[in-house]
Scaffold this motif. Structure first.
Motif, PDB file in Angstrom:
ATOM      1  N   LEU A 128      43.344   2.352   7.131  1.00 21.24           N
ATOM      2  CA  LEU A 128      42.175   2.512   7.989  1.00 21.24           C
ATOM      3  C   LEU A 128      41.588   3.914   7.842  1.00 21.24           C
ATOM      4  CD1 LEU A 128      43.412   0.856  11.340  1.00 21.24           C
ATOM      5  CD2 LEU A 128      42.090  -0.216   9.507  1.00 21.24           C
ATOM      6  N   ILE A 129      42.469   4.913   7.838  1.00 22.13           N
ATOM      7  CA  ILE A 129      42.011   6.300   7.724  1.00 22.13           C
ATOM      8  C   ILE A 129      41.311   6.526   6.393  1.00 22.13           C
ATOM      9  CG2 ILE A 129      42.807   8.686   7.543  1.00 22.13           C
ATOM     10  CD1 ILE A 129      45.050   7.947   9.520  1.00 22.13           C
ATOM     11  N   GLN A 130      41.913   6.025   5.320  1.00 22.92           N
ATOM     12  CA  GLN A 130      41.320   6.228   3.998  1.00 22.92           C
ATOM     13  C   GLN A 130      39.939   5.592   3.908  1.00 22.92           C
ATOM     14  OE1 GLN A 130      43.163   8.175   1.769  1.00 22.92           O
ATOM     15  NE2 GLN A 130      41.138   8.296   0.810  1.00 22.92           N
ATOM     16  N   LYS A 131      39.783   4.414   4.507  1.00 24.93           N
ATOM     17  CA  LYS A 131      38.473   3.752   4.502  1.00 24.93           C
ATOM     18  C   LYS A 131      37.475   4.536   5.346  1.00 24.93           C
ATOM     19  CE  LYS A 131      35.892   0.183   3.348  1.00 24.93           C
ATOM     20  NZ  LYS A 131      35.579  -0.156   1.936  1.00 24.93           N
ATOM     21  N   ALA A 132      37.923   5.098   6.457  1.00 24.01           N
ATOM     22  CA  ALA A 132      37.027   5.890   7.305  1.00 24.01           C
ATOM     23  C   ALA A 132      36.537   7.134   6.586  1.00 24.01           C
ATOM     24  CB  ALA A 132      37.740   6.265   8.602  1.00 24.01           C
ATOM     25  N   MET A 133      37.345   7.660   5.663  1.00 24.54           N
ATOM     26  CA  MET A 133      36.945   8.854   4.926  1.00 24.54           C
ATOM     27  C   MET A 133      35.741   8.595   4.020  1.00 24.54           C
ATOM     28  SD  MET A 133      38.901  11.270   5.997  1.00 24.54           S
ATOM     29  CE  MET A 133      38.763  10.428   7.578  1.00 24.54           C
ATOM     30  N   GLU A 134      35.401   7.335   3.786  1.00 22.73           N
ATOM     31  CA  GLU A 134      34.237   7.004   2.974  1.00 22.73           C
ATOM     32  C   GLU A 134      32.932   7.130   3.760  1.00 22.73           C
ATOM     33  OE1 GLU A 134      34.832   3.128   1.342  1.00 22.73           O
ATOM     34  OE2 GLU A 134      36.776   3.619   0.439  1.00 22.73           O
ATOM     35  N   GLY A 135      33.029   7.477   5.054  1.00 19.22           N
ATOM     36  CA  GLY A 135      31.833   7.684   5.849  1.00 19.22           C
ATOM     37  C   GLY A 135      31.598   6.635   6.917  1.00 19.22           C
ATOM     38  N   HIS A 136      32.537   5.715   7.093  1.00 12.81           N
ATOM     39  CA  HIS A 136      32.386   4.671   8.103  1.00 12.81           C
ATOM     40  C   HIS A 136      32.783   5.219   9.475  1.00 12.81           C
ATOM     41  CE1 HIS A 136      31.721   1.728   4.956  1.00 12.81           C
ATOM     42  NE2 HIS A 136      32.804   2.170   4.343  1.00 12.81           N
ATOM     43  N   ASP A 137      32.000   4.868  10.498  1.00 11.00           N
ATOM     44  CA  ASP A 137      32.321   5.358  11.838  1.00 11.00           C
ATOM     45  C   ASP A 137      33.278   4.439  12.587  1.00 11.00           C
ATOM     46  OD1 ASP A 137      30.439   3.369  12.044  1.00 11.00           O
ATOM     47  OD2 ASP A 137      29.003   4.519  13.234  1.00 11.00           O
ATOM     48  N   VAL A 138      33.417   3.193  12.132  1.00 18.58           N
ATOM     49  CA  VAL A 138      34.398   2.256  12.684  1.00 18.58           C
ATOM     50  C   VAL A 138      34.970   1.453  11.531  1.00 18.58           C
ATOM     51  CG1 VAL A 138      34.781   0.230  14.132  1.00 18.58           C
ATOM     52  CG2 VAL A 138      33.279   2.043  14.943  1.00 18.58           C
ATOM     53  N   VAL A 139      36.283   1.318  11.489  1.00 21.54           N
ATOM     54  CA  VAL A 139      36.936   0.484  10.476  1.00 21.54           C
ATOM     55  C   VAL A 139      37.933  -0.432  11.175  1.00 21.54           C
ATOM     56  CG1 VAL A 139      38.353   0.410   8.395  1.00 21.54           C
ATOM     57  CG2 VAL A 139      36.699   2.279   8.710  1.00 21.54           C
ATOM     58  N   PHE A 140      37.797  -1.731  10.959  1.00 20.15           N
ATOM     59  CA  PHE A 140      38.698  -2.727  11.523  1.00 20.15           C
ATOM     60  C   PHE A 140      39.712  -3.169  10.474  1.00 20.15           C
ATOM     61  CE2 PHE A 140      34.669  -3.243  13.788  1.00 20.15           C
ATOM     62  CZ  PHE A 140      35.077  -3.231  15.116  1.00 20.15           C
ATOM     63  N   GLY A 141      40.892  -3.544  10.931  1.00 19.30           N
ATOM     64  CA  GLY A 141      41.884  -4.138  10.047  1.00 19.30           C
ATOM     65  C   GLY A 141      41.592  -5.618   9.849  1.00 19.30           C
ATOM     66  N   ARG A 142      41.462  -6.025   8.591  1.00 16.24           N
ATOM     67  CA  ARG A 142      41.302  -7.447   8.256  1.00 16.24           C
ATOM     68  C   ARG A 142      42.675  -7.970   7.847  1.00 16.24           C
ATOM     69  NH1 ARG A 142      37.371 -11.016   5.722  1.00 16.24           N
ATOM     70  NH2 ARG A 142      35.812  -9.349   5.703  1.00 16.24           N
ATOM     71  N   PHE A 143      43.246  -8.856   8.645  1.00 13.55           N
ATOM     72  CA  PHE A 143      44.610  -9.304   8.399  1.00 13.55           C
ATOM     73  C   PHE A 143      44.678 -10.255   7.215  1.00 13.55           C
ATOM     74  CE2 PHE A 143      44.792  -8.651  13.175  1.00 13.55           C
ATOM     75  CZ  PHE A 143      45.361  -7.387  13.068  1.00 13.55           C
TER      76      PHE A 143
END
Length: 334
Positions: free
Chosen positions: A133-148
């Motif tokens: 989640l953190i790594q995806k947020a580093m791309e500039g996203h303000d919210v990242v959800f876990g897709r199971f």
């Protein structure tokens, strides 16, 4: 050993609502992990250890906010003891059981990190997956959800999740192809918007969609619960669905109005039919049955519509009059 996380200056550009600067790596930011706790005495200690290990191994500045949501077992004793021993942990004890989303709001208001991660207390959200989640947020996203990859839950819970997902798409304009879950990371500006919103019925997923401009998801594991059974039963799922519909949508009211127009139109046509028949066709049937049926139908619908309006009035009154939707009885930190 990592130093306790302190309040950092906000990195939010007020005009754009985005983080200023170019986030180059996860180490540039601090993270608050909010964990609602409910009747998890047998597993919450293991959850804390697992989360601690992940964040300390990754070298990330962290804070854990554990919110006891009116547990009836010894969960508070466990988390308060851990909070008293660790500078990274804050434990909140809510006055009674308010529900998972209220507990998340309480934790978010206590959180100090640049990013806030929410996860469950039962290890079904593997703590190591938070790094994704953190790594995806580093791309500039303000919210990242876990897709199971595959949700480890009973059939009725999966059906409930699908129903809630359909409501999210209709009510909160959830983008097509975006998966949402309670395992998520939210940037500080989104957290502040959620905490500042005035609602008696918080729904973090929907509010995250409302208050974000660049949401995303990332594929994560969902493990079976190692101890006990889920506290999120059918009644809680139904309650959540009703809270979403009545607190964030006019769909039930419009549905009732649509049914009302349909019933009124049918009643008008039926009345016109009997009027024409009475004028041109002799009949020995007095028509009391028809009148009784029509009166019962119309009165029943009027009561239904008034009940629907009453539900909206009650929730509006709660939203206007409520200063806070929960109360913290105790707070422990070292």
């Amino acid at each position: 050993m990592l130093q306790p996380m302190t309040k950092r200056p906000r990195l939010v550009d007020d005009e754009r609502g985005t983080l200023s600067g170019d986030p180059s790596s996860p180490e540039d930011f601090s993270y608050s992990v909010v964990i609602p706790v409910y009747n998890s005495e047998d597993i919450v200690d293991r959850t804390i250890d697992a989360v601690l290990e992940v964040f300390e191994s990754a070298g990330l500045r962290h804070q854990f906010v554990l919110v006891n949501d009116g547990s009836r077992d010894g969960s508070w004793d466990v988390i308060s003891a851990r909070a008293a021993q660790s500078p990274h942990i804050v434990a909140l004890d809510l006055l009674r059981n308010y529900g998972q989303h209220h507990a998340n709001v309480a934790g978010m208001r206590e959180a100090t990190g640049d990013y806030v991660i929410t996860l469950d207390d039962d290890l079904q959200n593997p703590p190591d997956q938070a790094l994704l989640l953190i790594q995806k947020a580093m791309e500039g996203h303000d919210v990242v959800f876990g897709r199971f990859e595959r949700k480890q839950a009973r059939g009725y819970r999966r059906l409930g999740s699908r129903a809630i997902s359909m409501i999210n798409r209709r009510v909160f304009d959830q983008p097509p192809g975006l998966a949402v879950s309670n395992f998520r990371i939210l940037r500080r500006d989104v957290v502040e918007r959620i905490c500042g919103s005035r609602t008696a019925h918080p729904y973090i997923t929907g509010q995250a969609l409302m208050f974000s401009s660049n949401p995303a998801d990332v594929l994560v594991r969902h493990d079976p619960r190692p101890v006990g059974t889920s506290n999120y039963g059918l009644r809680r799922i139904a309650s959540l669905v009703l809270a979403i519909l009545f607190s964030y949508s006019v769909f039930p009211l419009r549905l009732a109005a649509g049914i009302g127009f349909a019933v009124a139109g049918g009643s008008f046509l039926l009345g016109l039919f009997y009027l024409v028949r009475a004028l041109f066709v002799d009949s020995s049937v007095p028509g009391w049955t028809t009148i009784a049926v029509l009166l019962a139908l119309m009165n029943g619908f009027v009561i239904l519509l008034l009940s629907m309006l009453g539900e909206y009035v009650v929730r509006t009154l709660n939203a206007v009059s409520a200063v806070t939707t929960y109360h913290v009885a105790r707070r422990v930190s070292s």
